[in-house]
Write a protein that holds these residues in place. Structure first.
Motif, PDB file in Angstrom:
ATOM      1  N   PRO A 100       0.907  -1.218  -0.092  1.00 57.83           N
ATOM      2  CA  PRO A 100      -0.075   0.060  -0.034  1.00 57.83           C
ATOM      3  C   PRO A 100       1.063   1.322   0.211  1.00 57.83           C
ATOM      4  N   PRO A 101       0.347   2.309  -0.617  1.00 54.34           N
ATOM      5  CA  PRO A 101       1.234   3.476  -0.703  1.00 54.34           C
ATOM      6  C   PRO A 101       1.699   4.321   0.589  1.00 54.34           C
ATOM      7  N   ASN A 102       0.775   3.984   1.686  1.00 55.30           N
ATOM      8  CA  ASN A 102       1.064   4.412   2.962  1.00 55.30           C
ATOM      9  C   ASN A 102       2.478   4.183   3.428  1.00 55.30           C
ATOM     10  N   LEU A 103       2.923   3.014   2.967  1.00 56.56           N
ATOM     11  CA  LEU A 103       4.262   2.700   3.235  1.00 56.56           C
ATOM     12  C   LEU A 103       5.712   3.347   2.873  1.00 56.56           C
ATOM     13  N   GLY A 104       5.209   4.159   2.109  1.00 54.26           N
ATOM     14  CA  GLY A 104       6.118   5.232   1.617  1.00 54.26           C
ATOM     15  C   GLY A 104       6.696   4.742   0.054  1.00 54.26           C
ATOM     16  N   PRO A 105       7.194   5.997  -0.526  1.00 55.73           N
ATOM     17  CA  PRO A 105       7.571   5.392  -1.963  1.00 55.73           C
ATOM     18  C   PRO A 105       8.720   4.421  -2.052  1.00 55.73           C
ATOM     19  N   ASP A 106       9.604   4.574  -1.129  1.00 57.55           N
ATOM     20  CA  ASP A 106      10.721   3.846  -1.238  1.00 57.55           C
ATOM     21  C   ASP A 106      10.748   2.010  -1.085  1.00 57.55           C
ATOM     22  N   TYR A 107       9.807   2.047   0.070  1.00 59.30           N
ATOM     23  CA  TYR A 107       9.189   0.514   0.491  1.00 59.30           C
ATOM     24  C   TYR A 107       8.690   0.004  -0.955  1.00 59.30           C
ATOM     25  N   THR A 108       7.452   0.901  -1.135  1.00 53.93           N
ATOM     26  CA  THR A 108       6.380   0.429  -2.183  1.00 53.93           C
ATOM     27  C   THR A 108       7.064   0.182  -3.458  1.00 53.93           C
ATOM     28  N   ARG A 109       7.989   0.985  -3.982  1.00 51.67           N
ATOM     29  CA  ARG A 109       8.739   0.653  -5.178  1.00 51.67           C
ATOM     30  C   ARG A 109       9.638  -0.425  -5.257  1.00 51.67           C
ATOM     31  N   ALA A 110      10.462  -0.682  -4.129  1.00 56.18           N
ATOM     32  CA  ALA A 110      11.179  -1.752  -3.724  1.00 56.18           C
ATOM     33  C   ALA A 110      10.317  -3.122  -3.841  1.00 56.18           C
ATOM     34  N   PHE A 111       9.451  -3.123  -2.953  1.00 55.76           N
ATOM     35  CA  PHE A 111       8.509  -4.318  -2.771  1.00 55.76           C
ATOM     36  C   PHE A 111       7.629  -4.755  -4.015  1.00 55.76           C
ATOM     37  N   ASN A 112       7.027  -3.662  -4.705  1.00 51.27           N
ATOM     38  CA  ASN A 112       6.191  -3.911  -5.811  1.00 51.27           C
ATOM     39  C   ASN A 112       7.085  -4.553  -7.153  1.00 51.27           C
ATOM     40  N   ALA A 113       8.275  -4.405  -7.083  1.00 51.94           N
ATOM     41  CA  ALA A 113       9.213  -4.694  -8.248  1.00 51.94           C
ATOM     42  C   ALA A 113       9.579  -6.099  -8.300  1.00 51.94           C
ATOM     43  N   ILE A 114       9.290  -6.726  -6.894  1.00 47.52           N
ATOM     44  CA  ILE A 114       9.861  -7.993  -6.806  1.00 47.52           C
ATOM     45  C   ILE A 114       9.280  -9.077  -7.851  1.00 47.52           C
ATOM     46  N   TRP A 115       7.976  -9.144  -7.865  1.00 45.67           N
ATOM     47  CA  TRP A 115       7.294 -10.019  -8.622  1.00 45.67           C
ATOM     48  C   TRP A 115       7.812 -10.078 -10.191  1.00 45.67           C
ATOM     49  N   ASP A 117      10.233  -8.732 -11.685  1.00 45.17           N
ATOM     50  CA  ASP A 117      11.661  -9.001 -11.785  1.00 45.17           C
ATOM     51  C   ASP A 117      12.014 -10.401 -11.837  1.00 45.17           C
ATOM     52  N   LEU A 118      11.468 -11.135 -11.010  1.00 43.17           N
ATOM     53  CA  LEU A 118      11.497 -12.565 -10.719  1.00 43.17           C
ATOM     54  C   LEU A 118      11.047 -13.277 -11.785  1.00 43.17           C
ATOM     55  N   ALA A 119       9.819 -12.751 -12.498  1.00 41.25           N
ATOM     56  CA  ALA A 119       9.156 -13.357 -13.457  1.00 41.25           C
ATOM     57  C   ALA A 119       9.992 -13.265 -14.686  1.00 41.25           C
ATOM     58  N   ARG A 120      10.555 -11.965 -14.955  1.00 41.22           N
ATOM     59  CA  ARG A 120      11.409 -11.948 -16.144  1.00 41.22           C
ATOM     60  C   ARG A 120      12.864 -12.614 -15.966  1.00 41.22           C
ATOM     61  N   GLN A 121      13.352 -12.803 -14.835  1.00 44.54           N
ATOM     62  CA  GLN A 121      14.541 -13.312 -14.524  1.00 44.54           C
ATOM     63  C   GLN A 121      14.524 -14.883 -14.701  1.00 44.54           C
ATOM     64  N   HIS A 122      13.383 -15.087 -14.343  1.00 50.94           N
ATOM     65  CA  HIS A 122      13.127 -16.871 -14.338  1.00 50.94           C
ATOM     66  C   HIS A 122      11.989 -17.277 -15.303  1.00 50.94           C
ATOM     67  N   HIS A 123      11.819 -16.399 -16.356  1.00 52.84           N
ATOM     68  CA  HIS A 123      10.795 -16.637 -17.506  1.00 52.84           C
ATOM     69  C   HIS A 123       9.548 -17.284 -16.727  1.00 52.84           C
ATOM     70  N   ALA A 124       9.094 -17.056 -15.740  1.00 55.26           N
ATOM     71  CA  ALA A 124       7.739 -17.435 -15.095  1.00 55.26           C
ATOM     72  C   ALA A 124       6.598 -16.623 -15.463  1.00 55.26           C
ATOM     73  N   ASP A 125       5.593 -17.144 -15.509  1.00 46.19           N
ATOM     74  CA  ASP A 125       4.169 -16.388 -15.752  1.00 46.19           C
ATOM     75  C   ASP A 125       3.936 -15.732 -14.594  1.00 46.19           C
TER      76      ASP A 125
END
Length: 170
Positions: A100-115, A117-125
């Motif tokens: 959620p955006p109330n956790l701040g832009p740095d946390y949100t940006r880093a957290f939301n990028a995980i999936w 990024d991993l899908a791209r790196q591992h060729h996952a759906d």
């Protein structure tokens, strides 16, 4: 707050079978799991299956964000599970989570990028956000406002099942 037959794995399995795909989905999830707990059980769960899965759906991260676990820790746990699945030559589909955006832009940006990024790196759906179209819709949520009710689960299953069916066909 749901009956066993109302879980997302059960709903997806029912839809797959209705579409003529004789799939059995094994629900290895544990309510309240963080990515760390999932990582800890991941290899054990796979080792104790009666056969090698055709596909693994990894849907962790919601409890990480609720507990504000660092995105770096969540990423490391998710990466370890993806690496283990790759080592075993089992394809993966990720169901993403968003902070959620109330956790701040740095946390949100880093957290939301995980999936993504991993899908791209591992060729996952990837289903980018498992609660898309459900979160914030009171008639689709349990009283806690965090978890989907049976109707919300059905809506998620309607969106996720075609992705699973396509991956199984591949």
């Amino acid at each position: 707050g749901l009956d066993r037959r109302q879980s997302l794995p059960d709903a997806v399995q029912a839809r797959l079978r209705k579409d003529g795909i004789n799939a059995t989905i094994v629900n290895a999830g544990v309510s309240g799991d963080t990515s760390a707990a999932g990582r800890q059980r991941f290899a054990f769960a796979l080792d104790n299956m009666t056969r090698k899965p055709d596909l693994i759906l990894i849907g962790l991260g919601g409890n990480d964000v609720l507990r504000q676990i660092s995105p770096e820790e969540t990423r490391a746990n998710m990466t370890a599970m993806m690496d283990e699945a790759k080592r075993r030559a089992i394809p993966v589909m990720l169901t993403g989570m968003m902070a959620p955006p109330n956790l701040g832009p740095d946390y949100t940006r880093a957290f939301n990028a995980i999936w993504p990024d991993l899908a791209r790196q591992h060729h996952a759906d990837l289903d980018p956000f498992i609660l898309q179209g459900v979160l914030g819709q009171r008639p689709l949520m349990l009283a806690d406002g965090v978890h989907p009710n049976a109707t919300g689960v059905a809506r998620i299953a309607d969106r996720v099942t075609p992705l699973v069916a396509k991956r199984l066909a591949d």
